[in-house]
Scaffold this motif. Sequence first.
Motif, short mmCIF file in Angstrom:
data_model
loop_
_atom_site.label_atom_id
_atom_site.label_comp_id
_atom_site.label_asym_id
_atom_site.label_seq_id
_atom_site.Cartn_x
_atom_site.Cartn_y
_atom_site.Cartn_z
N MET A 1 0.77 -1.25 -0.07
CA MET A 1 -0.30 0.06 -0.05
C MET A 1 0.89 1.27 0.09
O MET A 1 0.33 2.29 -0.30
N SER A 2 2.23 1.04 0.19
CA SER A 2 2.94 2.32 0.42
C SER A 2 2.83 2.97 -1.07
O SER A 2 3.04 4.45 -1.05
N SER A 3 2.63 2.30 -2.08
CA SER A 3 2.75 3.06 -3.47
C SER A 3 1.26 4.04 -3.61
O SER A 3 1.48 5.15 -4.14
N VAL A 4 0.29 3.70 -3.02
CA VAL A 4 -0.80 4.38 -2.86
C VAL A 4 -0.65 5.88 -2.24
O VAL A 4 -0.95 6.74 -2.64
N PHE A 5 0.09 5.59 -1.14
CA PHE A 5 0.31 6.91 -0.56
C PHE A 5 1.34 7.66 -1.16
O PHE A 5 1.25 8.79 -1.06
N ASP A 6 2.40 7.06 -1.91
CA ASP A 6 3.41 7.86 -2.48
C ASP A 6 2.99 8.53 -3.82
O ASP A 6 3.20 9.56 -3.90
N VAL A 7 1.81 7.89 -4.25
CA VAL A 7 1.19 8.48 -5.46
C VAL A 7 0.28 9.63 -5.05
O VAL A 7 0.37 10.85 -5.52
N GLN A 8 -0.53 9.65 -3.92
CA GLN A 8 -1.25 10.65 -3.37
C GLN A 8 -0.22 11.96 -2.61
O GLN A 8 -0.45 13.23 -3.14
N LYS A 9 0.88 11.43 -2.27
CA LYS A 9 1.82 12.42 -1.92
C LYS A 9 2.52 13.27 -3.00
O LYS A 9 2.66 14.54 -3.00
N THR A 10 2.51 12.57 -4.36
CA THR A 10 3.18 13.43 -5.48
C THR A 10 2.09 14.17 -5.99
O THR A 10 2.23 15.36 -6.36
N ILE A 11 0.66 13.85 -5.84
CA ILE A 11 -0.51 14.81 -6.29
C ILE A 11 -0.43 15.96 -5.55
O ILE A 11 -0.54 17.13 -6.02
#
Length: 151
Positions: A1-11
């Motif tokens: 799930m860390s990629s989900v939060f990485d994507v949201q952080k980038t957005i």
Amino acid sequence: MSSVFDVQKTIREVLLKILDNHSLEQLNKIPDGFSNNIIWNIGHCVSSQQLLVYKLSGLPTMVSEEFINKYRKGTKPEGDVSQAEVDEIRILLSTTLEKTKNDFESGLFVDYHEYTTSMGFTLRHIQGALDFNNYHEGLHTGVVMALRKLV
């Protein structure tokens, strides 16, 4: 799930840069042919994330009902937003992301109330909500990127 939060952080980082590089007047301007502005779209991202992730999990939101109602789906700007509200939204972009990540990692999200989005996608659990939220924020980031060229 860390990629989900990485994507949201980038957005969210993209949205923060846009906030930092536009004046209050630009953030509030509604270009011809549009029904909202840059700051509404960014506030909408925060509001929707709180509804999709927390409210549908039966948990309290980090923002007020007034904030949610001002930026929820189907609303539009009712007037100019103050610099203080822009500053609040700027802070919420970071704090809501960090708290959500921490709450997810600590196992806080146990229940989820099934919800079918206006796109026809049914959210059945927190993972789906987090995935869909990134898609939703990506859409609104695209709108913000178009709006910034018109203000």
